[in-house]
Design a protein around this motif. Structure first.
Motif, short mmCIF file in Angstrom:
data_model
loop_
_atom_site.label_atom_id
_atom_site.label_comp_id
_atom_site.label_asym_id
_atom_site.label_seq_id
_atom_site.Cartn_x
_atom_site.Cartn_y
_atom_site.Cartn_z
N UNK A 100 25.95 8.12 -14.51
CA UNK A 100 25.10 8.02 -15.69
C UNK A 100 23.95 7.02 -15.51
N UNK A 101 23.76 6.49 -14.31
CA UNK A 101 22.64 5.57 -14.09
C UNK A 101 21.31 6.30 -14.36
N UNK A 102 20.28 5.56 -14.79
CA UNK A 102 18.98 6.21 -15.06
C UNK A 102 18.31 6.68 -13.77
N UNK A 103 17.30 7.54 -13.91
CA UNK A 103 16.51 7.90 -12.73
C UNK A 103 15.47 6.81 -12.50
N UNK A 104 15.10 6.64 -11.23
CA UNK A 104 14.20 5.52 -10.88
C UNK A 104 12.92 6.00 -10.22
N UNK A 105 11.97 5.10 -10.21
CA UNK A 105 10.67 5.36 -9.61
C UNK A 105 10.80 5.47 -8.09
N UNK A 106 10.14 6.47 -7.52
CA UNK A 106 10.33 6.71 -6.09
C UNK A 106 9.61 5.68 -5.21
N UNK A 107 8.75 4.85 -5.79
CA UNK A 107 8.08 3.84 -4.98
C UNK A 107 9.00 2.67 -4.63
N UNK A 108 10.07 2.52 -5.39
CA UNK A 108 10.96 1.38 -5.17
C UNK A 108 11.64 1.49 -3.80
N UNK A 109 11.71 0.37 -3.12
CA UNK A 109 12.43 0.33 -1.85
C UNK A 109 13.88 -0.01 -2.17
N UNK A 110 14.75 0.96 -1.94
CA UNK A 110 16.14 0.82 -2.37
C UNK A 110 16.95 0.03 -1.34
N UNK A 111 17.60 -0.98 -1.85
CA UNK A 111 18.47 -1.84 -1.05
C UNK A 111 19.88 -1.28 -1.04
N UNK A 112 20.41 -1.01 -2.24
CA UNK A 112 21.66 -0.27 -2.40
C UNK A 112 21.49 0.64 -3.61
N UNK A 113 22.06 1.84 -3.50
CA UNK A 113 21.95 2.82 -4.56
C UNK A 113 23.01 2.57 -5.64
N UNK A 114 24.22 2.15 -5.22
CA UNK A 114 25.34 1.94 -6.13
C UNK A 114 26.01 0.62 -5.82
N UNK A 115 25.86 -0.42 -6.60
CA UNK A 115 24.97 -0.52 -7.74
C UNK A 115 23.51 -0.48 -7.30
N UNK A 116 22.63 -0.17 -8.24
CA UNK A 116 21.23 0.01 -7.89
C UNK A 116 20.53 -1.33 -7.69
N UNK A 117 19.97 -1.51 -6.48
CA UNK A 117 19.20 -2.71 -6.16
C UNK A 117 17.96 -2.30 -5.41
N UNK A 118 16.81 -2.61 -5.95
CA UNK A 118 15.58 -2.13 -5.35
C UNK A 118 14.41 -3.04 -5.70
N UNK A 119 13.41 -3.02 -4.81
CA UNK A 119 12.24 -3.88 -5.01
C UNK A 119 10.96 -3.06 -4.83
N UNK A 120 9.89 -3.46 -5.50
CA UNK A 120 8.62 -2.78 -5.26
C UNK A 120 8.09 -3.13 -3.88
N UNK A 121 7.38 -2.21 -3.22
CA UNK A 121 6.80 -2.53 -1.92
C UNK A 121 5.70 -3.57 -2.10
N UNK A 122 5.43 -4.40 -1.06
CA UNK A 122 4.43 -5.45 -1.16
C UNK A 122 3.07 -4.93 -1.62
N UNK A 123 2.76 -3.70 -1.19
CA UNK A 123 1.45 -3.12 -1.56
C UNK A 123 1.28 -3.03 -3.07
N UNK A 124 2.39 -2.80 -3.78
CA UNK A 124 2.29 -2.63 -5.23
C UNK A 124 2.58 -3.92 -5.98
N UNK A 125 3.35 -4.81 -5.33
CA UNK A 125 3.87 -5.97 -6.04
C UNK A 125 2.79 -6.82 -6.69
N UNK A 126 1.68 -7.04 -5.96
CA UNK A 126 0.65 -7.92 -6.51
C UNK A 126 -0.60 -7.14 -6.91
N UNK A 127 -0.44 -5.83 -7.12
CA UNK A 127 -1.54 -5.01 -7.64
C UNK A 127 -1.91 -5.45 -9.05
N UNK A 128 -0.87 -5.83 -9.81
CA UNK A 128 -1.07 -6.25 -11.20
C UNK A 128 -0.38 -7.58 -11.44
#
Ligand code: HEM
Ligand code: MTE
Ligand code: MO
Length: 467
Positions: A100-128
Motif C-alpha cells: 500500500x506504499x504510495x507511488x514515487x517520482x522516478x527521478x528519486x535515487x532509490x536506496x532501498x525500496x522496502x522500506x522506501x528510502x530515496x534522495x533527489x539526484x544532485x542535479x535537481x537538489x539545488x535547482x530550487x
C-alpha cells in the motif's frame, strides 16, 4: 567436500528459545544464531520473532538485511541444510506490508525500496531553494501507514491529574497557523563517503538526504499549553509516536527536550502542510512534527501520540541509533547509553555541481551547492577550493540574509571562477562556516563512527577538464 548435515523443519522449529538454542532458516540453509541474539543491532526481541523458522518474511520488511555484510554474519552460524525431502512450508500468505506504499517520482535515487528510502539526484537538489514535494528525500523505517483524515485523531497526554487531548484535524486547524521554512537533514546524509574510508552500517546516502520545505501547522507549544503543560520540569522530554509500526506493534518514536518544545522561538510545529499542500503520504500525512535545526529523526511522521515524560523516548531510534561515537568504538565495544542522542546538527555543506568524475569545459567553472547548520545557526561563509584545499575563494551566497538564531533553512551558493590554462584536473572542495564560527573537518577520518552518522567533512569532487 563433506555433505552438509540435514535437518527437518520440525527440528528447526523445536529450537526457538535460548534454552533449546535459537535456529533459523534462509532458503534451504539452517543457522544456529543463539550466540548472536544478544548482539543483534536491531535488538534481541525482534530477532526472536524469527526463532525456529524462516527469516524471509522478516527480512522482507527490514531491507537493511539485504547487504553482503549481513549475509556474512549469518554465514558464520551455519550448521547445515534442510532435508531435501522435507516438504516446503505452505507459502506464508502474509500480504506484502509495503503493497500500500504510495507511488514515487522516478527521478528519486532509490536506496532501498522496502522500506522506501530515496534522495533527489544532485542535479535537481539545488535547482530550487524550496525542494518540490515529489523529490523531497524520503527516509522511512517501516511501511507507510494509510491514515484516514476524517477519523484521524492526535492523542496529546495531559500532565499528571490533567486531561488528555484527542485532536481531530479540524481541531488542529483551530490553533494559530504558523509557517516556517525548514531544512530537514538525515543524520546519515553523506554516509557513503564515510563508507569509502571504512565500512559503516547504514543506508548508503549520497549528499541528497537533505531537503527544504515551507511547513505550516500548529505550534507544538500552543498544543502542549492547551493540554495543560508548563515548562516546570526543565529536564523533561516530549515524546512522539508515529502511526507506522513494526510486526511487534512497536511504533516509530523519538523525543526532544521539553524546553525546546515549549519555546515559541524554536518554532516546533505539528505540521499539516508542506509547500502549501497537505503533507504527501511519504512525508507524514496528515500530521508530522517539524523541529527546526534538529536532526531529521526527531521530525516524527504520521504523528499519533505526544506525551511529556521524565526521560527520553524509549524508542530504538532514540536510544540505540542516531548517536555519535569515537572512531575507536566498534560494534563489540559500543555502549549506546554512553552517548547523547543527536539533536542539533553540525555545520554542513556539499557540492552539487559539477559532479564527481565529470568532464567540464576549459575556461571557466561554475560550482554550486548547499550549506546549512543546525540549531538555527546561520551560514556566514562558504569557501571553495579548486586545488584540493591549497587556495580558497569565497562563494556567493544566494537568497536572503538569514534570521539570527533562527536560520532554519539552507543557503544555496555558487562560485564562478576562471580556470588556469593547461589544468587537466580539478580537486574541488567546499566548506562552510556558521555564525558561531564552527567549521567542517577536512577529512572523514577523525569523525568516522560505526553508524556512519554526522558526516560533515569537507566535500570533495574530482573532475576532468576537457582539453
Ligand atoms: C538491523 C543482522 C534478524 C530486525 C540489523 C543489522 C544487522 C542485522 C547486521 C544492522 C544492519 C545495518 O544497519 O547495516 C541480522 C541477522 C539476523 C537478523 C544476522 C538473523 C540471524 C532480524 C529479524 C528482525 C530484525 C528476524 C525483525 C523481526 C532488525 C531491525 C534492525 C536490524 C529492526 C535495525 C534496522 C534499522 O536500524 O533501521 N540486523 N538480523 N533482524 N535488524 Fe536484524
Ligand atoms: N517518522 C516516522 N513515523 N517514521 C520514520 O521512519 N523517519 C525519520 C523521520 N521521521 C521516520 C519518521 C527520519 S530518520 C528522518 S531523516 C525523517 O523522518 C525523514 O523525513 P522525510 O522522509 O519527510 O524526508
Ligand atoms: Mo534520518
Amino acid at each position: 567436500q563433506e555433505s552438509p548435515r540435514r535437518y527437518t523443519r520440525e527440528e528447526v522449529k523445536s529450537h526457538s528459545s535460548l534454552e533449546t538454542g535459537v535456529w533459523v532458516t534462509l532458503g534451504c540453509e539452517v543457522f544456529d544464531i543463539t550466540e548472536f541474539v544478544d548482539i543483534h543491532p536491531g535488538g534481541a526481541s525482534k530477532l526472536m520473532l524469527a526463532a525456529g523458522g524462516p527469516l524471509e518474511p522478516f527480512w522482507a520488511l527490514y531491507a537493511v538485511h539485504n547487504q553482503p555484510h549481513v549475509r556474512e554474519i549469518l554465514a558464520e552460524y551455519k550448521i547445515g541444510e534442510l532435508s531435501p525431502d522435507d516438504k516446503a512450508p505452505s507459502v506464508l500468505k502474509t500480504s506484502d506490508p509495503y503493497a500500500d506504499d504510495p507511488t514515487r517520482h522516478s527521478a528519486l535515487k532509490v536506496n532501498t525500496q522496502r522500506p522506501f528510502n530515496a534522495e533527489p539526484p544532485p542535479e535537481l537538489l539545488t535547482e530550487n531553494y524550496i525542494t518540490p514535494n515529489p523529490i523531497f528525500f524520503t527516509r522511512n523505517h517501516l511501511p507507510v501507514p494509510n491514515v484516514d483524515p476524517d477519523t484521524y485523531r492526535l492523542n496529546v497526554a495531559g500532565p499528571p491529574g490533567g486531561q488528555s487531548l484527542c485532536l481531530s484535524l479540524d481541531d488542529l486547524y483551530q490553533f494559530p497557523k504558523h509557517e516556517v521554512t525548514v531544512t530537514l537533514q538525515c543524520a546519515g546524509n553523506r554516509r557513503s563517503e564515510m563508507t569509502q574510508f571504512k565500512e559503516v552500517r547504514g543506508l548508503e546516502w549520497s549528499l541528497g538526504a537533505i531537503s527544504t520545505a515551507r511547513w505550516a501547522g500548529a505550534r507544538l507549544c500552543d498544543v502542549l499549553a492547551q493540554a495543560g503543560h508548563q515548562l516546570c520540569e526543565t529536564e523533561a522530554h516530549v515524546c512522539f509516536e508515529g502511526l507506522d509500526s513494526d510486526p511487534t506493534g512497536t511504533p516509530y518514536g523519538a523525543s526532544i527536550p521539553l524546553a525546546r518544545a515549549m519555546d515559541p522561538e524554536a518554532e516546533v510545529l505539528l505540521a499539516y502542510e508542506m509547500n502549501g499542500q497537505p503533507l504527501p503520504r511519504d512525508h507524514g500525512f496528515p500530521v508530522r512534527v517539524v523541529v527546526p535545526g534538529v536532526v531529521g529523526a526527531r521530525h516524527v511522521k504520521w504523528l499519533g501520540r505526544v506525551s511529556v515524560e521524565p526521560e527520553e523516548s524509549f524508542s530504538h531510534w532514540q536510544r540505540r541509533d542516531y548517536k555519535g561515537f569515537s572512531p575507536s568504538v566498534d560494534w563489540d565495544t559500543v555502549d549506546f547509553d554512553s552517548a547523547p542522542s543527536i539533536q542539533e546538527l553540525p555545520v554542513q555543506s556539499a557540492i552539487t555541481q559539477p559532479k564527481e568524475g565529470e568532464t567540464i569545459e576549459a575556461g571557466e567553472v561554475t560550482v554550486r551547492g548547499y550549506a546549512w547548520s543546525g540549531g538555527g545557526r546561520a551560514v556566514v561563509r562558504v569557501d571553495v577550493s579548486l586545488d584540493g584545499g591549497l587556495t580558497w575563494q569565497v562563494a556567493e551566497l544566494e537568497g536572503e540574509e538569514q534570521r539570527a538564531r533562527k536560520a532554519w533553512a539552507w543557503r544555496l551558493w555558487h562560485l564562478q571562477a576562471p580556470l588556469p590554462a593547461g589544468k587537466k584536473e580539478l580537486n574541488i572542495v567546499c566548506k562552510a562556516v556558521d555564525d558561531s564560527y564552527n567549521v567542517q573537518p577536512d577529512t572523514v577520518a577523525p569523525i568516522w563512527n560505526l553508524r556512519g552518522v554526522l558526516n560533515n567533512a569537507w566535500h570533495r569532487v574530482h573532475v576532468h577538464v576537457a582539453p
